[in-house]
Design an enzyme around this catalytic site. Structure first.
Site, PDB file in Angstrom:
ATOM      1  N   ASP A 288      60.457  77.071  97.073  1.00 18.42           N
ATOM      2  CA  ASP A 288      59.854  77.100  95.752  1.00 18.42           C
ATOM      3  C   ASP A 288      60.951  76.763  94.735  1.00 18.42           C
ATOM      4  OD1 ASP A 288      58.103  77.314  93.658  1.00 18.42           O
ATOM      5  OD2 ASP A 288      57.221  79.204  94.310  1.00 18.42           O
TER       6      ASP A 288
HETATM    7  C1  NOJ Z   1      56.750  77.490  91.075  1.00 18.05           C
HETATM    8  C2  NOJ Z   1      55.480  77.975  91.695  1.00 18.05           C
HETATM    9  O1  NOJ Z   1      55.685  79.233  92.306  1.00 18.05           O
HETATM   10  C3  NOJ Z   1      54.890  77.034  92.715  1.00 18.05           C
HETATM   11  O2  NOJ Z   1      53.608  77.495  93.058  1.00 18.05           O
HETATM   12  C4  NOJ Z   1      54.830  75.632  92.188  1.00 18.05           C
HETATM   13  O3  NOJ Z   1      54.261  74.784  93.147  1.00 18.05           O
HETATM   14  C5  NOJ Z   1      56.231  75.205  91.832  1.00 18.05           C
HETATM   15  N1  NOJ Z   1      56.736  76.072  90.776  1.00 18.05           N
HETATM   16  C6  NOJ Z   1      56.304  73.751  91.379  1.00 18.05           C
HETATM   17  O4  NOJ Z   1      55.748  73.573  90.146  1.00 18.05           O
END
Ligand code: NOJ
Length: 761
Positions: A288
């Site tokens: 993430d």
């Molecule tokens: C953080 C989020 O937790 C995740 O769900 C998302 O896909 C990513 N950012 C990318 O934007």
């Protein structure tokens, strides 16, 4: 030989080498040969570059040439980019990768296409309330059609984190509290995104997230630690991730949280033992956002290099934004891991057809004809109205007559930007209707819509600013009294008040945890004043989570939970409140009575001191609250319609299931004795009565969504098979014990009929 020629030669040779085999084996061989030859040419830096996924920031066409990212792409230090919108910009950046980097390896372009692209569907929690697999597959399909027409071939969806805690704002992005419902819908979503063939230009690679357990943070606070036994993990939280792996999901995103004290990003039990060795996952795992760098804050690594090494060794393949994996070029012991991760990413790119044509998702004709079409919008409107849940409807307050004078009041009544809901990255809000416009269109020539905002979201401007970020601001600077007077004035002129209240879209979503889930103060006060007018009030409750509606349930005649319905919210709400569509949604997560009950689920395990069956009042020395019933206000699976649905008596064709007779049929008749045609979601739950380890008091194991015309009745038949009785042991082994089970069928998890079933060897 320049880079384009060399990539082409590799591609051609790999095709020839594959000719000796046949069928899909041959395709796999060709791909392996291609990837082998390409990797043989790559330096370690270029391999690490494939593992690097920076965020694009504000790159737009023209700027791309001079941006820092462009330099990194030229140097072969970027494997993909994400959240860049527009096929023109994407084409330009892809051109830099293909024409200006040494090997010309194309980039993969990802985006958070969570609930639609420009055609926005309801937030996932609302979609789940349709309990409609076909609709969910269609959401995935249309999202992929639109996104791939605009340069995107990879989506960070579905999110399948089980959540039983409404404090957590990201419950909005989830499919709710139940592992069976979530698994079933998540599989349908993956199928919609990926179809059967990723190389189809209208397919988009899915990324299941957040692996794992992200939906169970302590205290409901986002990114927080998770503490669960393996027994609970295997049975209550892991099944949906596994279901998407079985459905062929192309990629997995590791979660921010720790699992058993180890951040998921570097958790080898999760990323390798479970995901790859037990479940057979073959795709790649991405971290993430900045999660590798965050391992320093977790305190698991002393510096970024160490964090990156731990992650890579644990089975992580791609680094979102931390730039940590790039640091691992000088350790020969890591080469094997780097090769493995690089190969997985190149394979995914190959499957997406990017080597064949890096611009295949940048087709300006498709951009013109496939995005935000009327047909896509019609489908989104249908899903939206299917997702609304009628929580209360005293004295048939709903549906309303179009001939009425309606006082539309509330901070959500006239805001375009808040209709799509959280995490709608590609939304074009100015093309969507406000609720006010939707209702005005619906009553045109018949009735009247009077509008007043009535109040701000909350009295606290700071809280309101947090809840209306990213261009969703809606604060009105008039005084509380001025806003209220206007609302009361129009309310007195109307036949009915429609109150559009609740949360703004960013009141839920990422980093939007809340400790108070009651109606925000300013709106709660206004509702009380409106009640004093004596006019009937229909509350349209907007929220990205279950909220606490005790006062509203006691004092208002009608409540329709509309979540955030996406681009077509306004028309969909009109369809339902004027009776052109009978509401059919059922809650995918319970609405609590108090934050103090959280986390809560109907699927709980009994204690040694449960409340007596059918009772919900305080008993000393029993597992209950002193100041609140144990039950939720609205249980999982609950939702009303405008019609009257009568359930007959549950029957089993035999009381014993054995390995020999293989299945038992459960039947129940459902009759529509009311005036409206309606859909009903008939639910089947099972309980293993005596078991060591103990099992939940009920588990959803099947459902059927049926259509009943007014006056029609249908007999619903469920087939019960042994696999519906089983569970995972704490070691992750599937087991189906013999003994007594309860088979329970009904309209929601609370109102069930029960029969006993014996399972024998
Ligand atoms: C953080 C989020 O937790 C995740 O769900 C998302 O896909 C990513 N950012 C990318 O934007």
């Amino acid at each position: 030989m320049n880079k384009n020629t060399s990539l082409f030669v590799i591609f051609a040779v790999s095709l020839m080498l594959g000719l000796s085999s046949c069928g899909s084996k041959s395709t796999a061989n060709k791909m392996d040969n291609f990837v082998d030859s390409l990797m043989a040419q790559m330096t370690i830096e270029e391999k690490l570059g494939q593992l690097n996924l920076p965020v694009t920031g504000d790159i737009v066409t023209g700027q791309a040439q001079s941006s820092d990212i462009a330099g990194a792409i030229r140097a072969g230090r970027v494997g993909g980019l994400f959240n860049l919108k527009g096929s023109e910009a994407i084409r330009e950046i892809q051109r830099i990768a293909v024409e200006e980097s040494r090997l010309g390896i194309p980039l993969v372009f990802g985006m958070d296409v969570i609930h639609g692209y420009e055609t926005v569907f309801p937030i996932p929690l609302a979609i789940a309330c349709t309990w409609d697999e076909q609709a969910v597959e269609m959401v995935g399909r249309i999202s992929a059609l639109e996104a791939t027409a605009d340069g995107i071939c990879w989506t960070f969806s579905p999110m399948v984190d089980i959540c039983c805690d409404a404090r957590w704002g990201r419950i909005a992005e989830s499919f709710g509290e139940d592992p069976y419902l979530v698994s079933t819908l998540a599989k349908a979503m993956v199928k919609g995104y990926q179809q059967t063939d990723l190389s189809d230009t209208t397919s988009m690679m899915a990324c299941v997230k957040h692996f794992a357990l992200y939906g169970a943070p302590e205290g409901g606070r986002d990114y927080n630690n998770v503490e669960l036994s393996r027994y609970r993990m295997y049975n209550d939280y892991l099944p949906p991730y596994r279901a998407t792996v079985e459905a062929g999901v192309g990629s997995v995103m590791a979660s921010f949280n720790t699992v058993e004290g180890v951040p998921a990003t570097c958790n080898s039990w999760l990323l390798t033992d479970l995901l790859r060795n037990d479940w057979g996952f073959k795709g790649f795992v991405v971290s993430d956002y900045t999660a590798i760098a965050e391992m320093l804050n977790h305190g698991v690594a002393a510096d970024l290099r160490e964090a990156a090494e731990l992650s890579l060794k644990a089975g992580l393949d791609m680094d979102m934004v931390s730039h940590g994996l790039l640091l691992l070029q000088d350790d020969p012991k890591l080469v094997e891991y780097v090769n493995q991760a690089c190969r997985r990413i190149l394979v995914a790119k190959h499957q997406l057809g990017l080597f064949e044509n890096p611009y295949r998702y940048c087709n300006s004709e498709r951009r013109q004809k496939d995005i935000l079409t009327q047909s896509n919008r019609d489908d989104a409107r249908r899903v939206a109205r299917e997702s609304f849940v009628l929580l209360k409807n005293e004295k048939n307050t709903l549906p309303l007559k179009k001939q009425s004078t309606i006082a539309l009041i509330g901070p959500l009544a006239n805001t375009r930007a808040n209709m799509s809901g959280t995490w709608a990255v590609a939304a074009v809000s100015d093309k969507y209707k406000t609720l006010k416009e939707g209702l005005e269109d619906a009553v045109k020539g018949k009735g009247k819509v009077l509008y007043a905002k009535g109040c701000n979201l909350t009295y606290d401007p700071v809280l309101e600013a947090h809840a209306t970020m990213f261009g969703r601001e809606m604060r009105d600077n008039r005084s509380v009294q001025a806003l209220r007077d206007e609302a009361l004035r129009i309310a007195r002129q109307a036949d009915v008040i429609v109150a559009a209240m609740g949360e703004s879209s960013e009141f839920s979503g990422e980093c939007a945890s809340r400790t108070d889930l009651t109606m925000p103060d300013a709106q709660a006060d206004l509702l009380k004043e409106l009640k004093e007018t004596g006019k009937p009030i229909v509350l349209l409750n907007f929220s990205g989570r279950p909220v606490i509606l005790n006062w509203e349930a006691e004092n208002l005649p009608a409540i329709l939970q509309v979540w955030f319905g996406g681009s077509e919210t306004a028309d969909a709400v009109a369809d339902v409140i004027f009776g052109d569509y009978t509401p059919s949604g059922k809650l995918a997560v319970a609405f609590p009575r108090s934050v103090g009950q959280l986390p809560m689920t109907y699927r709980h395990y009994n204690t040694g001191r449960p409340l007596p069956e059918g009772e919900d009042k305080f008993h000393k020395f029993v597992s209950c609250y002193m100041d609140c019933p144990n039950s939720p206000l609205y249980p999982f699976g609950f939702g009303l319609t405008y019609t009257q649905l009568d359930y007959g008596t549950l029957a089993l064709n035999q009381n014993t299931l054995s390995k020999a007779n293989k299945e038992v049929k459960a039947t129940i008749e459902v009759k529509n004795t009311g005036k409206y045609d309606a859909d009903e979601i008939v639910q089947l739950y099972i309980r293993d009565v005596v078991c060591n380890p103990v099992r939940p008091i009920a588990e959803l194991r099947s459902w059927q969504k049926i259509h009943l015309a007014a006056g029609e009745s249908k007999t619903v038949e469920f087939t019960i098979t042994p696999d519906m009785l089983g569970f995972y042991t704490a070691d992750g082994l599937w087991t189906v014990p013999t003994g007594e089970y309860h088979i329970m069928v009904g309209a929601n998890s609370r109102d069930l009929q029960k029969l006993a079933l014996q399972y024998e060897e």
